[in-house]
Design an enzyme around this catalytic site. Structure first.
Site, PDB file in Angstrom:
ATOM      1  N   HIS A  90      -9.338 -13.144  30.033  1.00  0.00           N
ATOM      2  CA  HIS A  90     -10.551 -12.497  30.528  1.00  0.00           C
ATOM      3  C   HIS A  90     -11.316 -13.305  31.564  1.00  0.00           C
ATOM      4  O   HIS A  90     -12.103 -12.729  32.326  1.00  0.00           O
ATOM      5  CB  HIS A  90     -11.471 -12.147  29.356  1.00  0.00           C
ATOM      6  CG  HIS A  90     -11.021 -10.953  28.574  1.00  0.00           C
ATOM      7  ND1 HIS A  90      -9.763 -10.879  28.009  1.00  0.00           N
ATOM      8  CD2 HIS A  90     -11.644  -9.788  28.257  1.00  0.00           C
ATOM      9  CE1 HIS A  90      -9.649  -9.719  27.378  1.00  0.00           C
ATOM     10  NE2 HIS A  90     -10.759  -9.050  27.508  1.00  0.00           N
TER      11      HIS A  90
ATOM     12  N   ASN B  36     -11.021 -13.727  24.210  1.00  0.00           N
ATOM     13  CA  ASN B  36     -11.144 -13.524  25.656  1.00  0.00           C
ATOM     14  C   ASN B  36      -9.916 -14.011  26.412  1.00  0.00           C
ATOM     15  O   ASN B  36     -10.002 -14.314  27.605  1.00  0.00           O
ATOM     16  CB  ASN B  36     -12.396 -14.244  26.173  1.00  0.00           C
ATOM     17  CG  ASN B  36     -13.662 -13.561  25.720  1.00  0.00           C
ATOM     18  OD1 ASN B  36     -13.850 -12.368  25.929  1.00  0.00           O
ATOM     19  ND2 ASN B  36     -14.536 -14.310  25.074  1.00  0.00           N
TER      20      ASN B  36
ATOM     21  N   LYS C  91      -8.642  -9.174  14.929  1.00  0.00           N
ATOM     22  CA  LYS C  91     -10.001  -9.355  15.447  1.00  0.00           C
ATOM     23  C   LYS C  91     -11.007  -9.494  14.312  1.00  0.00           C
ATOM     24  O   LYS C  91     -11.909 -10.335  14.368  1.00  0.00           O
ATOM     25  CB  LYS C  91     -10.393  -8.193  16.360  1.00  0.00           C
ATOM     26  CG  LYS C  91     -11.781  -8.389  16.961  1.00  0.00           C
ATOM     27  CD  LYS C  91     -12.085  -7.431  18.086  1.00  0.00           C
ATOM     28  CE  LYS C  91     -13.397  -7.803  18.756  1.00  0.00           C
ATOM     29  NZ  LYS C  91     -13.714  -6.935  19.914  1.00  0.00           N
TER      30      LYS C  91
ATOM     31  N   HIS D   1     -12.438 -10.880  34.363  1.00  0.00           N
ATOM     32  CA  HIS D   1     -13.842 -10.615  34.704  1.00  0.00           C
ATOM     33  C   HIS D   1     -14.145 -10.998  36.153  1.00  0.00           C
ATOM     34  O   HIS D   1     -14.921 -10.319  36.839  1.00  0.00           O
ATOM     35  CB  HIS D   1     -14.762 -11.372  33.755  1.00  0.00           C
ATOM     36  CG  HIS D   1     -14.791 -10.807  32.370  1.00  0.00           C
ATOM     37  ND1 HIS D   1     -15.416 -11.431  31.313  1.00  0.00           N
ATOM     38  CD2 HIS D   1     -14.275  -9.661  31.860  1.00  0.00           C
ATOM     39  CE1 HIS D   1     -15.278 -10.710  30.222  1.00  0.00           C
ATOM     40  NE2 HIS D   1     -14.574  -9.629  30.532  1.00  0.00           N
TER      41      HIS D   1
ATOM     42  N   GLU E  88      -5.320  -4.691  26.256  1.00  0.00           N
ATOM     43  CA  GLU E  88      -6.109  -5.324  25.192  1.00  0.00           C
ATOM     44  C   GLU E  88      -5.298  -5.421  23.906  1.00  0.00           C
ATOM     45  O   GLU E  88      -5.448  -6.379  23.148  1.00  0.00           O
ATOM     46  CB  GLU E  88      -7.401  -4.540  24.956  1.00  0.00           C
ATOM     47  CG  GLU E  88      -8.440  -4.695  26.060  1.00  0.00           C
ATOM     48  CD  GLU E  88      -9.143  -6.042  26.050  1.00  0.00           C
ATOM     49  OE1 GLU E  88      -8.805  -6.907  25.212  1.00  0.00           O
ATOM     50  OE2 GLU E  88     -10.040  -6.239  26.893  1.00  0.00           O
TER      51      GLU E  88
ATOM     52  N   HIS F 265     -11.088  -2.395  33.672  1.00  0.00           N
ATOM     53  CA  HIS F 265     -11.154  -3.641  32.912  1.00  0.00           C
ATOM     54  C   HIS F 265      -9.789  -4.024  32.346  1.00  0.00           C
ATOM     55  O   HIS F 265      -9.332  -5.163  32.490  1.00  0.00           O
ATOM     56  CB  HIS F 265     -12.168  -3.508  31.774  1.00  0.00           C
ATOM     57  CG  HIS F 265     -12.146  -4.658  30.816  1.00  0.00           C
ATOM     58  ND1 HIS F 265     -12.535  -5.932  31.173  1.00  0.00           N
ATOM     59  CD2 HIS F 265     -11.741  -4.745  29.515  1.00  0.00           C
ATOM     60  CE1 HIS F 265     -12.385  -6.751  30.132  1.00  0.00           C
ATOM     61  NE2 HIS F 265     -11.901  -6.058  29.123  1.00  0.00           N
TER      62      HIS F 265
ATOM     63  N   LYS G 171     -20.169  -6.815  19.863  1.00  0.00           N
ATOM     64  CA  LYS G 171     -20.625  -7.215  21.196  1.00  0.00           C
ATOM     65  C   LYS G 171     -21.123  -5.980  21.936  1.00  0.00           C
ATOM     66  O   LYS G 171     -20.371  -5.018  22.110  1.00  0.00           O
ATOM     67  CB  LYS G 171     -19.493  -7.868  21.983  1.00  0.00           C
ATOM     68  CG  LYS G 171     -19.239  -9.314  21.648  1.00  0.00           C
ATOM     69  CD  LYS G 171     -18.232  -9.889  22.632  1.00  0.00           C
ATOM     70  CE  LYS G 171     -18.034 -11.366  22.427  1.00  0.00           C
ATOM     71  NZ  LYS G 171     -17.087 -11.932  23.420  1.00  0.00           N
TER      72      LYS G 171
ATOM     73  N   GLU H  18     -19.526 -16.118  18.537  1.00  0.00           N
ATOM     74  CA  GLU H  18     -18.728 -16.806  19.544  1.00  0.00           C
ATOM     75  C   GLU H  18     -19.219 -18.225  19.827  1.00  0.00           C
ATOM     76  O   GLU H  18     -19.419 -18.635  20.977  1.00  0.00           O
ATOM     77  CB  GLU H  18     -18.683 -16.000  20.852  1.00  0.00           C
ATOM     78  CG  GLU H  18     -17.481 -16.335  21.716  1.00  0.00           C
ATOM     79  CD  GLU H  18     -17.295 -15.392  22.885  1.00  0.00           C
ATOM     80  OE1 GLU H  18     -17.431 -15.850  24.020  1.00  0.00           O
ATOM     81  OE2 GLU H  18     -17.020 -14.206  22.646  1.00  0.00           O
TER      82      GLU H  18
ATOM     83  N   ARG I  14     -14.095 -17.435  18.149  1.00  0.00           N
ATOM     84  CA  ARG I  14     -14.120 -16.071  18.686  1.00  0.00           C
ATOM     85  C   ARG I  14     -13.833 -16.032  20.188  1.00  0.00           C
ATOM     86  O   ARG I  14     -13.367 -15.011  20.711  1.00  0.00           O
ATOM     87  CB  ARG I  14     -15.462 -15.394  18.384  1.00  0.00           C
ATOM     88  CG  ARG I  14     -15.497 -13.958  18.886  1.00  0.00           C
ATOM     89  CD  ARG I  14     -16.650 -13.143  18.352  1.00  0.00           C
ATOM     90  NE  ARG I  14     -16.619 -11.801  18.908  1.00  0.00           N
ATOM     91  CZ  ARG I  14     -17.343 -10.788  18.500  1.00  0.00           C
ATOM     92  NH1 ARG I  14     -18.201 -10.961  17.502  1.00  0.00           N
ATOM     93  NH2 ARG I  14     -17.240  -9.606  19.064  1.00  0.00           N
TER      94      ARG I  14
ATOM     95  N   ARG J  42     -36.395  -2.552  17.724  1.00  0.00           N
ATOM     96  CA  ARG J  42     -35.870  -3.860  17.301  1.00  0.00           C
ATOM     97  C   ARG J  42     -34.576  -3.760  16.490  1.00  0.00           C
ATOM     98  O   ARG J  42     -34.220  -4.684  15.761  1.00  0.00           O
ATOM     99  CB  ARG J  42     -36.923  -4.649  16.517  1.00  0.00           C
ATOM    100  CG  ARG J  42     -38.168  -4.998  17.329  1.00  0.00           C
ATOM    101  CD  ARG J  42     -39.020  -6.009  16.600  1.00  0.00           C
ATOM    102  NE  ARG J  42     -40.159  -6.404  17.409  1.00  0.00           N
ATOM    103  CZ  ARG J  42     -41.372  -5.841  17.304  1.00  0.00           C
ATOM    104  NH1 ARG J  42     -41.590  -4.880  16.424  1.00  0.00           N
ATOM    105  NH2 ARG J  42     -42.356  -6.258  18.062  1.00  0.00           N
TER     106      ARG J  42
END
Length: 367
Positions: A250, A247, A229, A254, A183, A267, A141, A239, A243, A119
């Protein structure tokens, strides 16, 4: 150099320097004394840095080392589960620590394993690629991909520390360096006029920093990107709002990655294309005032040009966008520029506008 990601009781340090990789053992033994760990890396890093990994294994208490296959296409539930098998087999416990040594795929998968094992246990990021240094190692993330979309299965789980030694970039293939450059360049559209101007002035210096062996240039770039960031994550960790700006480009990227089956297009390469697409869409739908077009055209045309693996199907790429996590109630949302260094979350973009952008920006890129 040290920065802090400020999340109240879950804040953590980010160390940035050159030639400091060997010092991580001392840092670990000081801050995680007596706690067992496992190192997660990939086969490429394991080969290049075998002596360093062996030293870590011994210096951190004979810890197990799990090697992932190298590549985005291996960012799967099955390979993530194999990391958990290693943690269980080594009889690690709730006080144990996962050390992620590698690029974005390694960091995401190791972090997700740490988020789920018992956990949630601590993990530390040691990024070895520019992409991971300027972006994915910070922010918490963690995820794996699904055939229907990128990073569809994951969790928010912040690292306990990030240890960045830009000397790792000396062994990074040029193509991977370009992917990380994308990036870094993204922050020109998010970090205010100062960051926009910084990237406009220094884009070539950053691009050539490894070949010219100018570590100060890389350290400054990484510091600025992480600072932007960290400020955004500190305001919106999960997000729910701001936030999503991280992206930028992106939604296009993606969809391209998914269309090509997470092979043949890195990527960061997809992000480079996505940056240009986002600017073009902002021009078409009026989000970006015409007074800024020349300035934005200048900054986007300075970007390295990426060739697609094969001719694209614009309709299929458009359909793939609906798997993007920024889509809301079946409607697409894009991060689009509104001024130098400023972007906004924009909805209500029509299908014809998107297809127009895809055709214009992708038609000359296929091999």
């Amino acid at each position: 150099m040290q920065l802090t990601v400020d999340l109240a009781g879950r804040s953590y340090p980010v160390y940035i320097d050159s030639g400091t990789a060997a010092g991580f053992q001392s840092y670990y033994n000081e801050h995680f004394a007596g706690r067992r760990c496992a190192v997660v890396t990939n086969t490429t890093i394991a080969s290049i840095y075998a002596p360093y990994i062996n030293a870590l294994k011994t210096g951190l208490g004979d810890c197990p080392v799990h090697e992932l296959p190298d590549g985005e296409k291996y960012k799967t539930v099955e390979n993530w589960s194999a990391i958990l098998d290693t943690l269980v087999s080594a009889r690690l416990d709730r006080s144990s620590v996962v050390v992620a040594l590698g690029g974005g795929v390694v960091g995401d998968m190791a972090g997700f394993a740490a988020a789920c094992f018992m956990r949630g246990i601590d993990y530390v990021q040691i990024p070895t690629t520019l992409l991971a240094m300027v972006d994915s190692s910070v922010g918490g993330k963690t995820a794996v991909d699904h055939p229907s979309g990128k990073n569809m299965i994951g969790a928010f789980h912040q690292p306990s520390a990030v240890w960045i030694d830009i000397d790792f970039l000396k062994t990074l293939p040029w193509r991977e360096y370009i992917a990380g450059y994308a990036e870094a360049f993204k922050y020109a559209f998010l970090g205010g006029r100062e960051m926009f101007s910084y990237m406009m002035i220094n884009w070539d210096n950053i691009l050539s920093a490894v070949t010219k062996d100018t570590p100060a240039t890389l350290i400054e770039c990484v510091k600025r990107c992480i600072g932007i960031k960290a400020a955004i994550v500190g305001q919106d960790e999960r997000e729910t709002g701001k936030r999503a700006l991280l992206n930028f480009g992106h939604t296009f990227a993606h969809a391209l990655e998914q269309y090509y089956g997470f092979e043949g297009l890195l990527h960061g390469e997809a992000v480079l294309i996505g940056l240009g697409c986002a600017v073009e869409l902002a021009k078409i739908n009026g989000t970006l005032p015409k007074a800024h077009w020349v300035e934005f055209d200048r900054i986007t045309t300075s970007l390295p040009q990426i060739t697609l693996p094969s001719a694209p199907d614009y309709n299929k790429i458009y359909a793939a966008m609906f798997a993007d996590k920024k889509a809301k109630s079946g409607a697409l949302r894009f991060i689009l520029p509104v001024a130098p260094g400023e972007s906004a979350i924009v909805g209500g973009v029509g299908e014809m506008e998107i297809l127009q952008v895809l055709e214009k920006k992708l038609e000359l890129r296929s091999a």
